[in-house]
Design a protein around this motif. Structure first.
Motif, PDB file in Angstrom:
ATOM      1  N   PHE A 184       0.027  -6.239   9.404  1.00 35.79           N
ATOM      2  CA  PHE A 184       0.704  -5.127   8.748  1.00 35.79           C
ATOM      3  C   PHE A 184       2.124  -4.932   9.258  1.00 35.79           C
ATOM      4  O   PHE A 184       2.412  -5.120  10.445  1.00 35.79           O
ATOM      5  CB  PHE A 184      -0.073  -3.827   8.974  1.00 35.79           C
ATOM      6  N   GLY A 185       2.999  -4.515   8.347  1.00 35.07           N
ATOM      7  CA  GLY A 185       4.319  -4.054   8.739  1.00 35.07           C
ATOM      8  C   GLY A 185       4.203  -2.642   9.295  1.00 35.07           C
ATOM      9  O   GLY A 185       3.142  -2.006   9.207  1.00 35.07           O
ATOM     10  N   ALA A 186       5.290  -2.147   9.860  1.00 30.76           N
ATOM     11  CA  ALA A 186       5.287  -0.823  10.489  1.00 30.76           C
ATOM     12  C   ALA A 186       5.420   0.307   9.482  1.00 30.76           C
ATOM     13  O   ALA A 186       5.323   1.471   9.844  1.00 30.76           O
ATOM     14  CB  ALA A 186       6.396  -0.733  11.514  1.00 30.76           C
TER      15      ALA A 186
ATOM     16  N   SER B 235      -5.732   8.058   3.246  1.00 32.20           N
ATOM     17  CA  SER B 235      -5.971   6.634   3.438  1.00 32.20           C
ATOM     18  C   SER B 235      -4.896   5.792   2.774  1.00 32.20           C
ATOM     19  O   SER B 235      -4.030   6.296   2.055  1.00 32.20           O
ATOM     20  CB  SER B 235      -7.342   6.275   2.877  1.00 32.20           C
ATOM     21  N   LEU B 236      -4.956   4.494   3.012  1.00 28.97           N
ATOM     22  CA  LEU B 236      -4.049   3.557   2.360  1.00 28.97           C
ATOM     23  C   LEU B 236      -4.636   3.181   1.004  1.00 28.97           C
ATOM     24  O   LEU B 236      -5.814   2.829   0.907  1.00 28.97           O
ATOM     25  CB  LEU B 236      -3.892   2.275   3.195  1.00 28.97           C
TER      26      LEU B 236
ATOM     27  N   PHE C 108     -10.027   0.639   1.918  1.00 30.28           N
ATOM     28  CA  PHE C 108     -10.122   1.469   3.108  1.00 30.28           C
ATOM     29  C   PHE C 108     -10.992   2.692   2.860  1.00 30.28           C
ATOM     30  O   PHE C 108     -11.037   3.241   1.758  1.00 30.28           O
ATOM     31  CB  PHE C 108      -8.731   1.955   3.528  1.00 30.28           C
ATOM     32  N   GLY C 109     -11.629   3.154   3.918  1.00 27.95           N
ATOM     33  CA  GLY C 109     -12.272   4.452   3.878  1.00 27.95           C
ATOM     34  C   GLY C 109     -11.214   5.538   4.048  1.00 27.95           C
ATOM     35  O   GLY C 109     -10.036   5.240   4.237  1.00 27.95           O
ATOM     36  N   LYS C 110     -11.639   6.772   3.992  1.00 25.89           N
ATOM     37  CA  LYS C 110     -10.695   7.896   4.085  1.00 25.89           C
ATOM     38  C   LYS C 110     -10.113   8.057   5.479  1.00 25.89           C
ATOM     39  O   LYS C 110      -9.094   8.714   5.654  1.00 25.89           O
ATOM     40  CB  LYS C 110     -11.385   9.194   3.669  1.00 25.89           C
TER      41      LYS C 110
ATOM     42  N   GLN D 235      -4.715   3.673  13.480  1.00 28.57           N
ATOM     43  CA  GLN D 235      -3.355   4.068  13.103  1.00 28.57           C
ATOM     44  C   GLN D 235      -2.915   5.222  14.005  1.00 28.57           C
ATOM     45  O   GLN D 235      -3.270   6.373  13.763  1.00 28.57           O
ATOM     46  CB  GLN D 235      -3.270   4.462  11.626  1.00 28.57           C
TER      47      GLN D 235
ATOM     48  N   TYR E   5      -9.549  -0.432  11.702  1.00 31.21           N
ATOM     49  CA  TYR E   5      -8.133  -0.369  12.028  1.00 31.21           C
ATOM     50  C   TYR E   5      -7.833   0.967  12.685  1.00 31.21           C
ATOM     51  O   TYR E   5      -8.417   2.000  12.342  1.00 31.21           O
ATOM     52  CB  TYR E   5      -7.265  -0.508  10.769  1.00 31.21           C
TER      53      TYR E   5
ATOM     54  N   MET F 162      -5.870   7.802  14.147  1.00 31.42           N
ATOM     55  CA  MET F 162      -6.715   7.811  12.962  1.00 31.42           C
ATOM     56  C   MET F 162      -7.354   6.427  12.882  1.00 31.42           C
ATOM     57  O   MET F 162      -6.685   5.416  13.115  1.00 31.42           O
ATOM     58  CB  MET F 162      -5.877   8.084  11.723  1.00 31.42           C
TER      59      MET F 162
ATOM     60  N   PHE G  15     -13.744  -4.396   8.783  1.00 31.71           N
ATOM     61  CA  PHE G  15     -12.741  -4.172   9.818  1.00 31.71           C
ATOM     62  C   PHE G  15     -12.711  -2.709  10.236  1.00 31.71           C
ATOM     63  O   PHE G  15     -13.056  -1.814   9.457  1.00 31.71           O
ATOM     64  CB  PHE G  15     -11.335  -4.511   9.287  1.00 31.71           C
TER      65      PHE G  15
ATOM     66  N   PHE H 297      -9.590   3.741  10.544  1.00 28.53           N
ATOM     67  CA  PHE H 297     -10.012   3.414   9.193  1.00 28.53           C
ATOM     68  C   PHE H 297     -11.008   2.267   9.221  1.00 28.53           C
ATOM     69  O   PHE H 297     -10.776   1.238   9.850  1.00 28.53           O
ATOM     70  CB  PHE H 297      -8.816   2.997   8.335  1.00 28.53           C
TER      71      PHE H 297
ATOM     72  N   SER I 137       2.481   6.583  15.427  1.00 24.42           N
ATOM     73  CA  SER I 137       3.581   5.716  14.963  1.00 24.42           C
ATOM     74  C   SER I 137       3.330   5.181  13.552  1.00 24.42           C
ATOM     75  O   SER I 137       4.242   4.694  12.890  1.00 24.42           O
ATOM     76  CB  SER I 137       3.751   4.528  15.916  1.00 24.42           C
ATOM     77  N   ARG I 138       2.078   5.250  13.126  1.00 21.18           N
ATOM     78  CA  ARG I 138       1.617   4.817  11.796  1.00 21.18           C
ATOM     79  C   ARG I 138       1.534   3.307  11.631  1.00 21.18           C
ATOM     80  O   ARG I 138       1.277   2.821  10.534  1.00 21.18           O
ATOM     81  CB  ARG I 138       2.448   5.456  10.674  1.00 21.18           C
ATOM     82  N   GLN I 139       1.728   2.572  12.717  1.00 21.54           N
ATOM     83  CA  GLN I 139       1.529   1.122  12.676  1.00 21.54           C
ATOM     84  C   GLN I 139       0.037   0.841  12.633  1.00 21.54           C
ATOM     85  O   GLN I 139      -0.714   1.328  13.484  1.00 21.54           O
ATOM     86  CB  GLN I 139       2.140   0.469  13.920  1.00 21.54           C
ATOM     87  N   MET I 140      -0.397   0.066  11.669  1.00 21.92           N
ATOM     88  CA  MET I 140      -1.809  -0.290  11.560  1.00 21.92           C
ATOM     89  C   MET I 140      -2.140  -1.375  12.580  1.00 21.92           C
ATOM     90  O   MET I 140      -1.498  -2.427  12.624  1.00 21.92           O
ATOM     91  CB  MET I 140      -2.119  -0.803  10.143  1.00 21.92           C
TER      92      MET I 140
ATOM     93  N   LEU J 246      -8.119  -5.432   0.715  1.00 21.43           N
ATOM     94  CA  LEU J 246      -8.748  -4.474   1.619  1.00 21.43           C
ATOM     95  C   LEU J 246      -8.981  -3.148   0.908  1.00 21.43           C
ATOM     96  O   LEU J 246      -8.079  -2.615   0.280  1.00 21.43           O
ATOM     97  CB  LEU J 246      -7.848  -4.217   2.828  1.00 21.43           C
TER      98      LEU J 246
ATOM     99  N   LEU K   2      -5.243  -3.742  14.187  1.00 17.68           N
ATOM    100  CA  LEU K   2      -6.609  -4.216  14.044  1.00 17.68           C
ATOM    101  C   LEU K   2      -7.380  -3.969  15.330  1.00 17.68           C
ATOM    102  O   LEU K   2      -6.952  -4.379  16.406  1.00 17.68           O
ATOM    103  CB  LEU K   2      -6.615  -5.710  13.704  1.00 17.68           C
TER     104      LEU K   2
ATOM    105  N   TYR L 163       0.847  -1.187   0.000  1.00 19.56           N
ATOM    106  CA  TYR L 163       0.000   0.000   0.000  1.00 19.56           C
ATOM    107  C   TYR L 163       0.890   1.247   0.000  1.00 19.56           C
ATOM    108  O   TYR L 163       2.043   1.218   0.420  1.00 19.56           O
ATOM    109  CB  TYR L 163      -0.873   0.064   1.257  1.00 19.56           C
TER     110      TYR L 163
ATOM    111  N   PHE M 276       4.661   7.080   2.198  1.00 25.64           N
ATOM    112  CA  PHE M 276       4.769   6.039   3.223  1.00 25.64           C
ATOM    113  C   PHE M 276       4.269   4.751   2.584  1.00 25.64           C
ATOM    114  O   PHE M 276       3.150   4.704   2.084  1.00 25.64           O
ATOM    115  CB  PHE M 276       3.911   6.434   4.433  1.00 25.64           C
TER     116      PHE M 276
END
Lengths: 118, 114
Positions: free
Chosen positions: A109-111, A43-44, B104-106, B39, B37, B89, B35, B91, B42-45, B102, B47, A36, A91
């Motif tokens: 997911f990865g970081a 968004s992704l 995703f929404g905004k 975020q 998610y 954030m 789902f 999603f 740190s931006r790690q997704m 997947l 669940l 992604y 990103f």
């Protein structure tokens, strides 16, 4: 639980060079991985689906010659941004799906990897 | 093609209160998954919760629960007893049962105020 490692977490490169990002499943075999792209506060967006041992499937509008994806083993997929330009700065996030017979409908997911092209 | 709509760009809630995040989707498939998610900065997704479309019962995970209205194609997330660590954030996402892609929404930026 399932862990996906993504490397590097942050990379800066000069315009015109190529950058490789790795996505590894550490404790499970990932038959399918997804790549992604995410711009700040957005968004992704799915770029491509990577299946072990076969060619990646790219989403509409994604240049397959610009974003090379290789999934040579059940634990590693790589994304290479070729001849990077500043507009490729973004990103990048990978996710992995396990075998269809073991909880396939949850992705790990990865970081993420932040790419800055100067 | 599937679409996921999150119409609220941001929300704010007082710590310990309850907040509901909205999501609607559109699909012609019968076999799918939904789902939420998270975020964080740190931006790690991460669940938060998931729902199989074939299940009528709403999914619950501790302080997080969903209101899944299949006919209305609505999938809202309720966060009870909001905590400062919930600031992130969020999603909403749709997964096709056919290919695990997947959509995703905004996203919505949730801020929890102390």
């Amino acid at each position: 639980g399932a862990v996906v490692s993504q490397h590097p977490s942050w990379v800066i490169c000069k315009s015109g060079t190529s950058v490789k990002i790795e996505c590894r499943s550490l404790d499970f075999q990932a038959t399918t991985m997804f790549w992604y792209r995410q711009f700040p506060k957005q968004s992704l967006m799915l770029m491509a689906t990577s299946n072990e041992g076969s060619k990646a499937t790219y989403e509409q509008g994604v240049e397959k010659d610009k974003f090379l994806i290789n999934h040579a083993s059940l634990t590693l997929s790589t994304l290479t941004v070729t001849s990077a330009h500043p507009e490729d700065s973004s990103f990048y996030i990978c996710s992995a799906r396990t075998s269809i017979y073991s909880g396939a409908n949850v992705l790990t997911f990865g970081a993420g990897s932040r790419l800055t092209v100067l | 093609a599937q679409t996921v709509t999150q119409s609220q760009p941001e929300m704010s809630v007082q710590e310990a209160e309850t907040v509901t995040l909205s999501c609607t989707y559109d699909t012609s498939e019968n076999n799918y998954y939904l789902f939420w998610y998270k975020q964080p900065p740190s931006r790690q997704m991460i669940l938060v919760i998931r729902q199989e479309a074939y299940k009528q019962q709403n999914a619950t995970e501790n302080r997080f629960s969903v209101n899944f209205q299949k006919a209305a194609k609505s999938f809202s997330l309720k966060i009870s007893d909001s905590q400062l660590g919930d600031t992130a954030m969020y999603f909403c996402a749709f997964m096709s049962g056919a290919n695990s892609k997947l959509t995703f929404g905004k996203g919505i930026t949730l801020s929890v105020r102390p």
